[in-house]
Design a protein around this motif. Structure first.
Motif, mmCIF file in Angstrom:
data_model
loop_
_atom_site.group_PDB
_atom_site.id
_atom_site.type_symbol
_atom_site.label_atom_id
_atom_site.label_comp_id
_atom_site.label_asym_id
_atom_site.label_seq_id
_atom_site.Cartn_x
_atom_site.Cartn_y
_atom_site.Cartn_z
ATOM 1 N N ALA A 36 30.469 41.209 33.795
ATOM 2 C CA ALA A 36 31.023 39.860 33.909
ATOM 3 C C ALA A 36 32.540 39.855 34.022
ATOM 4 O O ALA A 36 33.116 38.956 34.642
ATOM 5 C CB ALA A 36 30.587 39.013 32.717
ATOM 6 N N MET A 37 33.220 40.852 33.473
ATOM 7 C CA MET A 37 34.674 40.900 33.578
ATOM 8 C C MET A 37 35.111 40.900 35.038
ATOM 9 O O MET A 37 36.094 40.258 35.401
ATOM 10 C CB MET A 37 35.215 42.138 32.860
ATOM 11 N N LEU A 38 34.364 41.581 35.901
ATOM 12 C CA LEU A 38 34.728 41.637 37.312
ATOM 13 C C LEU A 38 34.602 40.272 37.991
ATOM 14 O O LEU A 38 35.269 40.014 38.992
ATOM 15 C CB LEU A 38 33.873 42.677 38.037
ATOM 16 N N ASP A 39 33.760 39.397 37.442
ATOM 17 C CA ASP A 39 33.620 38.048 37.998
ATOM 18 C C ASP A 39 34.806 37.156 37.626
ATOM 19 O O ASP A 39 34.995 36.107 38.233
ATOM 20 C CB ASP A 39 32.321 37.399 37.508
ATOM 21 N N ARG A 40 35.599 37.557 36.653
ATOM 22 C CA ARG A 40 36.769 36.770 36.234
ATOM 23 C C ARG A 40 37.979 37.011 37.132
ATOM 24 O O ARG A 40 38.966 36.298 37.058
ATOM 25 C CB ARG A 40 37.143 37.121 34.794
ATOM 26 N N ILE A 41 37.905 38.022 37.986
ATOM 27 C CA ILE A 41 39.020 38.366 38.858
ATOM 28 C C ILE A 41 39.161 37.296 39.934
ATOM 29 O O ILE A 41 38.193 36.894 40.563
ATOM 30 C CB ILE A 41 38.776 39.760 39.492
ATOM 31 N N ALA A 42 40.385 36.833 40.153
ATOM 32 C CA ALA A 42 40.645 35.799 41.156
ATOM 33 C C ALA A 42 40.430 36.367 42.560
ATOM 34 O O ALA A 42 40.951 37.425 42.888
ATOM 35 C CB ALA A 42 42.066 35.277 41.016
ATOM 36 N N PRO A 43 39.644 35.674 43.397
ATOM 37 C CA PRO A 43 39.463 36.142 44.772
ATOM 38 C C PRO A 43 40.777 36.059 45.551
ATOM 39 O O PRO A 43 41.659 35.263 45.221
ATOM 40 C CB PRO A 43 38.429 35.185 45.363
ATOM 41 N N CYS A 61 40.967 42.505 50.643
ATOM 42 C CA CYS A 61 40.592 41.103 50.534
ATOM 43 C C CYS A 61 39.303 41.070 49.716
ATOM 44 O O CYS A 61 38.268 41.566 50.160
ATOM 45 C CB CYS A 61 40.375 40.494 51.921
ATOM 46 N N LEU A 62 39.380 40.535 48.500
ATOM 47 C CA LEU A 62 38.248 40.579 47.581
ATOM 48 C C LEU A 62 37.714 39.187 47.275
ATOM 49 O O LEU A 62 38.472 38.282 46.941
ATOM 50 C CB LEU A 62 38.656 41.230 46.257
ATOM 51 N N ALA A 63 36.394 39.044 47.373
ATOM 52 C CA ALA A 63 35.727 37.825 46.914
ATOM 53 C C ALA A 63 35.394 37.971 45.433
ATOM 54 O O ALA A 63 35.302 36.992 44.704
ATOM 55 C CB ALA A 63 34.456 37.578 47.723
ATOM 56 N N GLU A 64 35.213 39.225 44.988
ATOM 57 C CA GLU A 64 34.938 39.550 43.589
ATOM 58 C C GLU A 64 35.386 40.988 43.355
ATOM 59 O O GLU A 64 35.776 41.670 44.291
ATOM 60 C CB GLU A 64 33.456 39.310 43.266
ATOM 61 N N GLY A 65 35.309 41.459 42.116
ATOM 62 C CA GLY A 65 35.923 42.726 41.756
ATOM 63 C C GLY A 65 35.130 43.997 41.949
ATOM 64 O O GLY A 65 35.682 45.082 41.810
ATOM 65 N N ARG A 66 33.851 43.925 42.290
ATOM 66 C CA ARG A 66 33.033 45.135 42.351
ATOM 67 C C ARG A 66 33.505 46.197 43.350
ATOM 68 O O ARG A 66 33.355 47.389 43.086
ATOM 69 C CB ARG A 66 31.578 44.761 42.568
ATOM 70 N N PRO A 67 34.102 45.842 44.497
ATOM 71 C CA PRO A 67 34.600 46.895 45.392
ATOM 72 C C PRO A 67 35.669 47.794 44.753
ATOM 73 O O PRO A 67 35.878 48.921 45.198
ATOM 74 C CB PRO A 67 35.187 46.121 46.580
ATOM 75 N N LEU A 68 36.328 47.339 43.707
ATOM 76 C CA LEU A 68 37.335 48.150 43.035
ATOM 77 C C LEU A 68 36.726 49.342 42.297
ATOM 78 O O LEU A 68 37.433 50.287 41.955
ATOM 79 C CB LEU A 68 38.130 47.289 42.051
ATOM 80 N N GLU A 132 47.513 50.257 39.593
ATOM 81 C CA GLU A 132 47.645 48.859 39.211
ATOM 82 C C GLU A 132 47.196 48.036 40.404
ATOM 83 O O GLU A 132 47.574 48.305 41.536
ATOM 84 C CB GLU A 132 49.106 48.550 38.875
ATOM 85 N N ALA A 133 46.351 47.041 40.136
ATOM 86 C CA ALA A 133 45.912 46.122 41.187
ATOM 87 C C ALA A 133 46.482 44.746 40.851
ATOM 88 O O ALA A 133 46.319 44.251 39.744
ATOM 89 C CB ALA A 133 44.388 46.067 41.243
ATOM 90 N N ARG A 134 47.165 44.164 41.837
ATOM 91 C CA ARG A 134 47.844 42.884 41.636
ATOM 92 C C ARG A 134 47.457 41.933 42.760
ATOM 93 O O ARG A 134 47.505 42.298 43.930
ATOM 94 C CB ARG A 134 49.340 43.100 41.616
ATOM 95 N N ARG A 135 47.057 40.707 42.390
ATOM 96 C CA ARG A 135 46.699 39.714 43.394
ATOM 97 C C ARG A 135 47.968 39.225 44.070
ATOM 98 O O ARG A 135 48.934 38.845 43.419
ATOM 99 C CB ARG A 135 45.955 38.537 42.759
ATOM 100 N N MET A 136 47.947 39.226 45.424
ATOM 101 C CA MET A 136 49.113 38.836 46.198
ATOM 102 C C MET A 136 49.020 37.408 46.754
ATOM 103 O O MET A 136 50.017 36.861 47.196
ATOM 104 C CB MET A 136 49.304 39.808 47.382
ATOM 105 N N GLY A 137 47.831 36.831 46.759
ATOM 106 C CA GLY A 137 47.645 35.491 47.308
ATOM 107 C C GLY A 137 46.302 35.406 48.028
ATOM 108 O O GLY A 137 45.421 36.236 47.818
#
Length: 141
Positions: A36-43, A61-68, A132-137
């Motif tokens: 569930a933690m991966l579902d909290r990641i902002a797309p 480009c991520l819709a959810e975190g599982r590809p990480l 480190e993974a950082r959301r860029m927009g």
């Protein structure tokens, strides 16, 4: 990376994978745990930067975190085993047949910042990196 360093990393990965055999793991393919933690990641668009050479650097480009979970085995159908599934961290071991295997730990800092540790074998060679993974927009299409 020197041959000696590569052998040390391969030995460490083999020891870790052996230890995982004793860990109470759930098969993610069978829905054993939710991650569930991966579902909290902002797309959106994510920038991944490793702290060492030989890791994974790039934008996703991520819709959810599982590809990480499989940065060194992207898009491959791998069997995953959940080692840790907690509110702020997940660890997943995976095997991709002859393509290799890996162990990834993702720590949640917030919806837009993650810490990733990964190690394993890809293309017959050992890998290990911290990133480190950082959301860029938003994703641009």
């Amino acid at each position: 990376m020197t041959v000696r360093a590569a052998l040390r990393r391969a030995s460490a990965a083999a020891i870790l994978f052996s230890a995982l055999a004793w860990a109470p793991a759930a098969d993610a393919e069978r829905g054993g745990m939710t991650l569930a933690m991966l579902d909290r990641i902002a797309p959106g668009q994510w920038q991944v930067r490793t702290r060492e050479t030989g890791g994974f650097d790039g934008r996703l480009c991520l819709a959810e975190g599982r590809p990480l979970l499989q940065l060194r085995h992207p898009g491959q159908s791998c069997r995953q085993f959940v080692v840790q599934d907690e509110p702020d961290a997940v660890s997943v071991s995976y095997t991709c047949g002859p393509a290799g295997s890996g162990l990834t730990r993702i720590r949640f800092e917030n919806e837009q910042l993650l810490q990733i540790e990964a190690q394993g074998i890809a293309r017959g060679l050992p890998f290990a990196f911290n990133a480190e993974a950082r959301r860029m927009g938003s994703c641009s299409h």
